[in-house]
Design a protein around this motif. Structure first.
Motif, short mmCIF file in Angstrom:
data_model
loop_
_atom_site.label_atom_id
_atom_site.label_comp_id
_atom_site.label_asym_id
_atom_site.label_seq_id
_atom_site.Cartn_x
_atom_site.Cartn_y
_atom_site.Cartn_z
N LYS A 124 -34.59 -61.42 20.30
CA LYS A 124 -35.30 -60.56 19.37
C LYS A 124 -36.74 -60.39 19.85
O LYS A 124 -37.33 -61.33 20.38
N ALA A 125 -37.27 -59.19 19.66
CA ALA A 125 -38.66 -58.92 20.04
C ALA A 125 -39.45 -58.48 18.83
O ALA A 125 -38.97 -57.71 18.00
N THR A 126 -40.68 -58.98 18.73
CA THR A 126 -41.59 -58.59 17.66
C THR A 126 -42.86 -58.04 18.27
O THR A 126 -43.43 -58.64 19.19
N ILE A 127 -43.30 -56.90 17.78
CA ILE A 127 -44.59 -56.34 18.15
C ILE A 127 -45.49 -56.46 16.93
O ILE A 127 -45.20 -55.88 15.88
N THR A 128 -46.54 -57.26 17.06
CA THR A 128 -47.48 -57.46 15.97
C THR A 128 -48.75 -56.66 16.25
O THR A 128 -49.36 -56.80 17.32
N ASP A 165 -38.82 -55.76 15.76
CA ASP A 165 -39.64 -55.74 14.55
C ASP A 165 -41.05 -55.30 14.91
O ASP A 165 -41.62 -55.79 15.90
N ILE A 166 -41.61 -54.39 14.12
CA ILE A 166 -43.01 -54.01 14.25
C ILE A 166 -43.69 -54.37 12.95
O ILE A 166 -43.28 -53.93 11.88
N ARG A 167 -44.73 -55.19 13.04
CA ARG A 167 -45.41 -55.65 11.83
C ARG A 167 -46.89 -55.86 12.10
O ARG A 167 -47.34 -55.75 13.24
N GLY A 168 -47.63 -56.19 11.06
CA GLY A 168 -49.06 -56.38 11.20
C GLY A 168 -49.83 -55.22 10.61
O GLY A 168 -49.32 -54.10 10.51
N LYS A 191 -42.77 -53.15 9.16
CA LYS A 191 -43.25 -53.75 7.92
C LYS A 191 -44.77 -53.82 7.91
O LYS A 191 -45.39 -54.40 8.80
N LYS A 192 -45.36 -53.20 6.89
CA LYS A 192 -46.80 -53.26 6.63
C LYS A 192 -47.64 -52.79 7.81
O LYS A 192 -48.73 -53.28 8.04
N VAL A 209 -32.59 -48.52 10.59
CA VAL A 209 -34.04 -48.40 10.52
C VAL A 209 -34.48 -48.81 9.11
O VAL A 209 -34.07 -48.20 8.13
N GLN A 210 -35.30 -49.84 9.04
CA GLN A 210 -35.80 -50.34 7.77
C GLN A 210 -37.32 -50.31 7.77
O GLN A 210 -37.96 -50.85 8.67
N MET A 211 -37.90 -49.67 6.75
CA MET A 211 -39.35 -49.55 6.63
C MET A 211 -39.78 -50.13 5.30
O MET A 211 -39.25 -49.74 4.26
N ASN A 212 -40.73 -51.04 5.33
CA ASN A 212 -41.18 -51.71 4.12
C ASN A 212 -42.71 -51.72 4.08
O ASN A 212 -43.36 -52.28 4.96
N LYS A 213 -43.25 -51.08 3.05
CA LYS A 213 -44.71 -51.02 2.86
C LYS A 213 -45.44 -50.56 4.12
O LYS A 213 -46.49 -51.08 4.49
N ALA A 214 -44.83 -49.57 4.78
CA ALA A 214 -45.39 -49.05 6.02
C ALA A 214 -45.94 -47.65 5.81
O ALA A 214 -45.66 -46.99 4.80
#
Length: 293
Positions: A124-128, A165-168, A191-192, A209-214
């Motif tokens: 899994k990869a996360t981009i913050t 995941d893209i977050r931050g 997310k966010k 594709v899931q978008m939360n508070k973005a």
């Protein structure tokens, strides 16, 4: 007698060399194990047109190609990406059981021959997106080399073979010139974060594709969001408490599964077909753009 002594010296020499080689291999293995166990520390990768600086330098974790400003991440962990380069690339090549977090803190990167960020293999990869930073990624219209190999399927400025995941609270601008802006061969979650994406095909492309508070602004010739999968439980799009503005040529949101908008009333879509949904549409409150479609 002399021949026996010479043979004995040769045997001692060979034994000493073998022992030294064994010790060196053991030390290298131990060093690698220590690095793996202490991977909680963040490695900073700073891009510039004159080269790439890696701090602290770890040859087992990061490989740099000076001619192309291509950085290959080889170990799991945390990586802080900063700086600016007119030509450069970040490639993630981990074991499929390893995870990686790429923190973007004021990164501006263009890659003319492939994805600016390319997750070739990982669990899994996360981009913050670091707070109070704006990050820019772009690719070229023609890919070359490994990016167009038959088994790679690269087609996006941000391309991932695994879940992404893209977050931050920072911001990300993705200018996709080849095909997609952001494409995950697995699931995509935002997310966010604030994301602006432009592309000739799809802005966001994944199995789900899931978008939360973005906050998202997508401008694409074909699809704003594309969720497609052969599995019936996949292919869905969900936006929850998200501000979504889409301008697309064919369809704003296209799914092979369901479209769920439980709390998304901040949606604007300008397209020939606002939604092309093969599954069911679950909308808590019908947005104005869907009332006549």
């Amino acid at each position: 007698m002399r021949s026996r002594k010479a043979a004995l010296r040769a045997e001692i020499g060979l034994f000493t060399a073998a022992l030294l080689l064994f010790c060196l291999c053991g030390a290298a293995l131990l060093y690698r194990q220590v690095l793996e166990e202490n991977k909680d520390s963040t490695i900073e990768i700073e891009f510039s047109d004159s080269g790439v600086a890696v701090t602290p330098y770890d040859p087992y974790a990061v490989h740099v190609e000076p001619e192309t400003n291509r950085v290959t991440i080889l170990q799991k962990g945390e990586y802080l990406l900063t700086g600016s380069a007119e030509e450069g690339q970040v490639v993630v090549a981990l074991s499929k059981k390893r995870k990686v977090n790429l923190e973007l803190a004021g990164l501006s990167l263009h890659c003319s021959t492939g994805p600016a960020i390319w997750v070739r293999s990982a669990d899994k990869a996360t981009i913050t997106l670091a707070g109070k930073t704006v990050n820019f990624l772009s690719d070229g219209m023609d890919y070359a080399g490994e990016a167009i190999a038959e088994n790679e399927e690269c087609d996006a400025c941000v391309f991932s073979q695994c879940d992404l995941d893209i977050r931050g609270s920072g911001a990300l601008s993705v200018q996709g010139a080849y095909r997609d802006a952001i494409h995950s061969k697995g699931d995509l979650q935002i997310k966010k974060s604030s994301v602006i994406a432009e592309a000739p095909y799809a802005g966001l492309h994944a199995k789900t594709v899931q978008m939360n508070k973005a906050t998202l602004e997508l401008s694409c010739y074909t699809y704003g969001i594309l969720a497609k999968s052969k599995k019936p439980e996949k292919g869905w799009v969900e936006a929850d408490a998200t501000s979504l503005v889409v301008e697309a040529g064919m369809a704003g949101i296209k799914t092979s599964g369901d479209l769920r908008l439980p709390q998304s009333n901040m949606v604007q879509i300008q397209s020939e077909t606002p939604t092309d949904c093969a599954g069911t549409m679950q909308v808590e409150k019908l947005p104005a753009w869907m009332q006549n479609s």
